[in-house]
Design a protein around this motif. Structure first.
Motif, PDB file in Angstrom:
ATOM      1  N   ILE A 186     -16.974  45.290  46.863  1.00  0.00           N
ATOM      2  CA  ILE A 186     -15.680  44.834  47.392  1.00  0.00           C
ATOM      3  C   ILE A 186     -15.847  43.673  48.372  1.00  0.00           C
ATOM      4  O   ILE A 186     -14.913  43.344  49.107  1.00  0.00           O
ATOM      5  CB  ILE A 186     -14.905  45.993  48.053  1.00  0.00           C
ATOM      6  CG1 ILE A 186     -15.720  46.662  49.157  1.00  0.00           C
ATOM      7  CG2 ILE A 186     -14.503  47.018  47.003  1.00  0.00           C
ATOM      8  CD1 ILE A 186     -14.951  47.739  49.924  1.00  0.00           C
ATOM      9  N   THR A 187     -17.046  43.065  48.346  1.00  0.00           N
ATOM     10  CA  THR A 187     -17.264  41.878  49.185  1.00  0.00           C
ATOM     11  C   THR A 187     -17.877  40.767  48.332  1.00  0.00           C
ATOM     12  O   THR A 187     -17.162  40.022  47.678  1.00  0.00           O
ATOM     13  CB  THR A 187     -18.141  42.218  50.409  1.00  0.00           C
ATOM     14  OG1 THR A 187     -19.366  42.862  49.966  1.00  0.00           O
ATOM     15  CG2 THR A 187     -17.411  43.130  51.375  1.00  0.00           C
ATOM     16  N   ILE A 188     -19.190  40.670  48.301  1.00  0.00           N
ATOM     17  CA  ILE A 188     -19.837  39.543  47.624  1.00  0.00           C
ATOM     18  C   ILE A 188     -19.625  39.578  46.111  1.00  0.00           C
ATOM     19  O   ILE A 188     -19.438  38.530  45.477  1.00  0.00           O
ATOM     20  CB  ILE A 188     -21.354  39.480  47.976  1.00  0.00           C
ATOM     21  CG1 ILE A 188     -21.974  38.202  47.422  1.00  0.00           C
ATOM     22  CG2 ILE A 188     -22.084  40.734  47.530  1.00  0.00           C
ATOM     23  CD1 ILE A 188     -21.359  36.913  47.940  1.00  0.00           C
ATOM     24  N   THR A 239      -8.787  49.467  43.818  1.00  0.00           N
ATOM     25  CA  THR A 239      -7.875  50.601  44.042  1.00  0.00           C
ATOM     26  C   THR A 239      -6.772  50.662  43.008  1.00  0.00           C
ATOM     27  O   THR A 239      -6.151  51.710  42.820  1.00  0.00           O
ATOM     28  CB  THR A 239      -7.203  50.505  45.415  1.00  0.00           C
ATOM     29  OG1 THR A 239      -6.337  49.354  45.442  1.00  0.00           O
ATOM     30  CG2 THR A 239      -8.224  50.403  46.532  1.00  0.00           C
ATOM     31  N   ASN A 240      -6.475  49.512  42.369  1.00  0.00           N
ATOM     32  CA  ASN A 240      -5.349  49.439  41.431  1.00  0.00           C
ATOM     33  C   ASN A 240      -4.046  49.841  42.110  1.00  0.00           C
ATOM     34  O   ASN A 240      -3.141  50.373  41.475  1.00  0.00           O
ATOM     35  CB  ASN A 240      -5.600  50.324  40.208  1.00  0.00           C
ATOM     36  CG  ASN A 240      -4.798  49.892  38.993  1.00  0.00           C
ATOM     37  OD1 ASN A 240      -4.225  48.814  38.971  1.00  0.00           O
ATOM     38  ND2 ASN A 240      -4.753  50.733  37.990  1.00  0.00           N
ATOM     39  N   ASP A 286      -9.966  42.248  47.514  1.00  0.00           N
ATOM     40  CA  ASP A 286      -9.283  43.128  46.574  1.00  0.00           C
ATOM     41  C   ASP A 286      -9.562  42.647  45.155  1.00  0.00           C
ATOM     42  O   ASP A 286      -9.079  41.601  44.740  1.00  0.00           O
ATOM     43  CB  ASP A 286      -7.790  43.084  46.912  1.00  0.00           C
ATOM     44  CG  ASP A 286      -6.902  43.686  45.854  1.00  0.00           C
ATOM     45  OD1 ASP A 286      -7.392  44.557  45.105  1.00  0.00           O
ATOM     46  OD2 ASP A 286      -5.722  43.297  45.785  1.00  0.00           O
ATOM     47  N   ALA A 287     -10.340  43.416  44.402  1.00  0.00           N
ATOM     48  CA  ALA A 287     -10.714  42.989  43.047  1.00  0.00           C
ATOM     49  C   ALA A 287      -9.587  43.166  42.039  1.00  0.00           C
ATOM     50  O   ALA A 287      -9.524  42.461  41.041  1.00  0.00           O
ATOM     51  CB  ALA A 287     -11.950  43.759  42.573  1.00  0.00           C
ATOM     52  N   HIS A 288      -8.692  44.124  42.320  1.00  0.00           N
ATOM     53  CA  HIS A 288      -7.562  44.326  41.399  1.00  0.00           C
ATOM     54  C   HIS A 288      -6.541  45.275  42.016  1.00  0.00           C
ATOM     55  O   HIS A 288      -6.838  46.432  42.301  1.00  0.00           O
ATOM     56  CB  HIS A 288      -8.036  44.912  40.064  1.00  0.00           C
ATOM     57  CG  HIS A 288      -6.928  45.053  39.050  1.00  0.00           C
ATOM     58  ND1 HIS A 288      -6.277  46.238  38.834  1.00  0.00           N
ATOM     59  CD2 HIS A 288      -6.348  44.150  38.217  1.00  0.00           C
ATOM     60  CE1 HIS A 288      -5.353  46.072  37.899  1.00  0.00           C
ATOM     61  NE2 HIS A 288      -5.370  44.820  37.511  1.00  0.00           N
TER      62      HIS A 288
END
Length: 596
Positions: free
Chosen positions: A526-528, A484-485, A104-106
């Motif tokens: 959403i991975t590496i 996804t925020n 999850d980036a954000h």
């Protein structure tokens, strides 16, 4: 003098020496092979007979072996079988797809803990609210179901005026007659504001004498200075900090909250804009071993100093699965609410046309705070060794992030990896500057589906179609993530991949054909790439020997299904450090003797 006998003797001696050396080398080699055989026969679990997407080179594999929570080998079945012994569990994927656990980036993890007691007033397809009547009915139903008494707060989330039939904001005129005895706060879907009824406005001391703060919006009843209910951006921030805090009781929902992420394949998640008391509760949960996912906290700029001063925490290091990963800073609002700060004006006027303080028709929005204060927060985080996660949507807001990095003499060689969250309206000139400064754009492709139509209306096609410029970033060799925020948009990462690949709006318009990307690039975001954003690329994000066995199994392959069907893919199983966390019982396990 030449003597054939002496030459022959010397050659014999050399032959003996070389023979001895060869025997030694063969012996050592045999020992090495024997030791290697011992190592490669120790897999706890082997996965095979499916589509294995590595997010590395090579991009696919036939099988994968893990031991003690880490990947020990990835390759063809013949190679992986060397790691198999009588105690190895072999998982037959039966044609399903295995790839790295999603990162999850954000998002806003603690929001999951809060909204359990809030009313869901989201528009379709997330919810069922289509107009004011639906909205008021949902609030009444929530009040009844939760037995909310006179004087107690009613809070709702997911309010999106762009998706309602009325196409304008609900006000105290609609809320007060229905809820005369309860303060009501309807959270804007952007999380940057809310609509309050009169009792709620009174509770926060917002009235006709209250000035609109710099970078904020207090909507007014037309022709007066009386607040109409909508409070956004800087004006809303104090309200958010007071009404969004967690209490101890929220920890009882921690398992369920993590499972909301796990069921979508996430193995590392983010709590952005963490408040001071929320961080302390997360620390308590970590200490009590209540976290089974890795949780990265990004404290809000207003609370970061107190958190660092009062808590014993080592930034950027996990402690019982909790890590303080950076500071969240906010530069502007969302484009659909006309809060994004642009260099060129909106086509549809002000964010609040009835606000007497905002009568300029050439509305470009404005920053949340003055530049001097923004720079002060940014510099503090840099001095603490923390990456800055700046929410910046409009190109003017992005310009400001670039400016502060230049003024603080930051460049890519320093490897700070500051993140520009959303980065929705980057101009072409921004790409080189991002590379020079080492900035990472974390795009928000779901915006194209939910608010692409509103952006076309507010900005025109030329600007709207260049939002979230992922393909341009790829062409400029700029590494990016996607997010996804949540709770702004749903958690489902496969839906996020779908929006990045298709860029289709809720109304059926492709929001910029040229900025669509391939499924594999959408998965890397959403991975590496997300692992890189958090300085974890050596541990996570791809299926390579030595990395943590964070895995997800999907029922279909995102690289081979039709692009329009990617959002229908389901998560079958989520594995964290080699252990299944969703569902509670692993799927398709076969005893070693049953598997080929």
């Amino acid at each position: 003098m030449y003597n054939p006998l002496n030459v022959r003797l010397r050659l014999n001696r050399l032959f003996i020496v070389f023979s001895i050396l060869a025997i030694i080398l063969i012996t050592v080699s045999c020992d090495d092979r024997h030791q290697h055989a011992d190592n490669i026969s120790s897999a706890d679990t082997i996965y095979l007979n499916g589509n294995i997407l590595t997010m590395a080179i090579p991009e696919t594999a036939e099988a994968l072996a893990i031991t003690d929570g880490r990947i020990i080998a990835v390759g063809n079945v013949e190679t992986i079988n060397f790691y198999r012994n009588a105690n190895t569990t072999v998982i037959d994927l039966k044609g399903k797809t295995l790839l790295p656990g999603f990162i999850d980036a954000h998002s806003h993890f603690t929001t999951v803990l809060k909204i359990n007691n809030w009313a869901n007033i989201s528009a379709p397809p997330v919810g069922i609210i289509e107009n004011f009547i639906d909205l008021l009915a949902a609030l009444l139903k929530h009040k009844e179901q939760h037995a909310i008494k006179k004087g107690e707060w009613i809070i709702a989330y997911g309010y999106d005026p762009t998706a309602l039939e009325e196409l304008y904001d609900i006000t105290i005129n609609e809320l007060d007659p229905v809820f005369p005895d309860n303060p009501v706060m309807i959270m804007h879907v952007s999380n940057h504001g809310a609509v309050l009824n009169s009792l709620a406005l009174e509770a926060f001391n917002i009235n006709k004498q209250t000035p609109t703060p710099y970078g904020g919006i207090i909507s007014r009843i037309k022709g007066t200075n009386e607040p109409s209910g909508l409070v956004m951006e800087a004006a809303f921030l104090p309200i958010y900090r007071m009404k969004s805090k967690l209490d101890e009781q929220a920890l009882s929902s921690l398992f369920r909250a993590q499972m909301e992420y796990a069921k979508y394949g996430y193995t590392t998640i983010v709590d952005s804009s963490t408040l001071e008391n929320e961080f302390e509760l997360l620390q308590k949960a970590a200490l009590n071993k209540q976290l089974f996912l890795d949780v990265i906290s990004l404290p809000l700029f207003t609370d970061i100093k107190n958190i660092l001063d009062k808590n014993s925490v080592e930034p950027a290091q996990y402690s019982d699965r909790l890590k303080l990963g950076g500071m969240k800073l906010i530069m502007d609002g969302s484009p659909q609410s006309k809060g994004a700060w642009f260099t060129q004006p909106y086509l549809t006027g002000n964010a609040d046309p009835d606000n007497l303080d905002n009568t300029n028709s050439a509305w470009r929005s404005e920053p949340i705070m003055p530049y001097s204060k923004f720079k002060q927060y940014y510099q503090y985080s840099v001095e603490q060794g923390l990456p800055v996660y700046t929410s910046a949507n409009g190109d003017a807001a992005i310009d400001t992030v670039i400016q502060v990095n230049y003024e603080l003499k930051i460049n890519h060689e320093q490897n700070h990896r500051h993140v520009v969250v959303n980065s929705q309206f980057m101009r072409s000139s921004h790409f080189d500057q991002f590379k020079k400064l080492g900035l990472i754009p974390s795009f928000f492709s779901n915006n194209a589906f939910f608010w692409g139509d509103a952006q076309v209306n507010n900005l025109g096609k030329e600007r709207a179609f260049t939002s979230n410029p992922m393909q341009s970033a790829l062409e400029q060799e700029l590494r990016f993530t996607n997010h996804t925020n949540f709770s702004v948009t749903p958690l489902n990462p496969l839906f996020m991949v779908w929006t990045a690949v298709n860029r289709l709006s809720r109304g059926g318009t492709i929001i910029g054909t040229d900025e669509r990307i391939s499924p594999v690039q959408a998965l890397k975001a959403i991975t590496i790439n997300a692992a890189y954003q958090f300085f974890e690329e050596s541990e996570k994000g791809s299926l390579e020997a030595g990395k943590i066995a964070d895995l997800v199994i999907l029922d279909k392959n995102p690289l081979t299904v039709a692009a329009g069907e990617i959002d229908t893919i389901q998560v079958v199983e989520t594995i964290k450090a080699g252990k299944t966390i969703y569902p509670e019982t692993p799927v398709d396990q076969l005893a070693p003797e049953q598997s080929e």
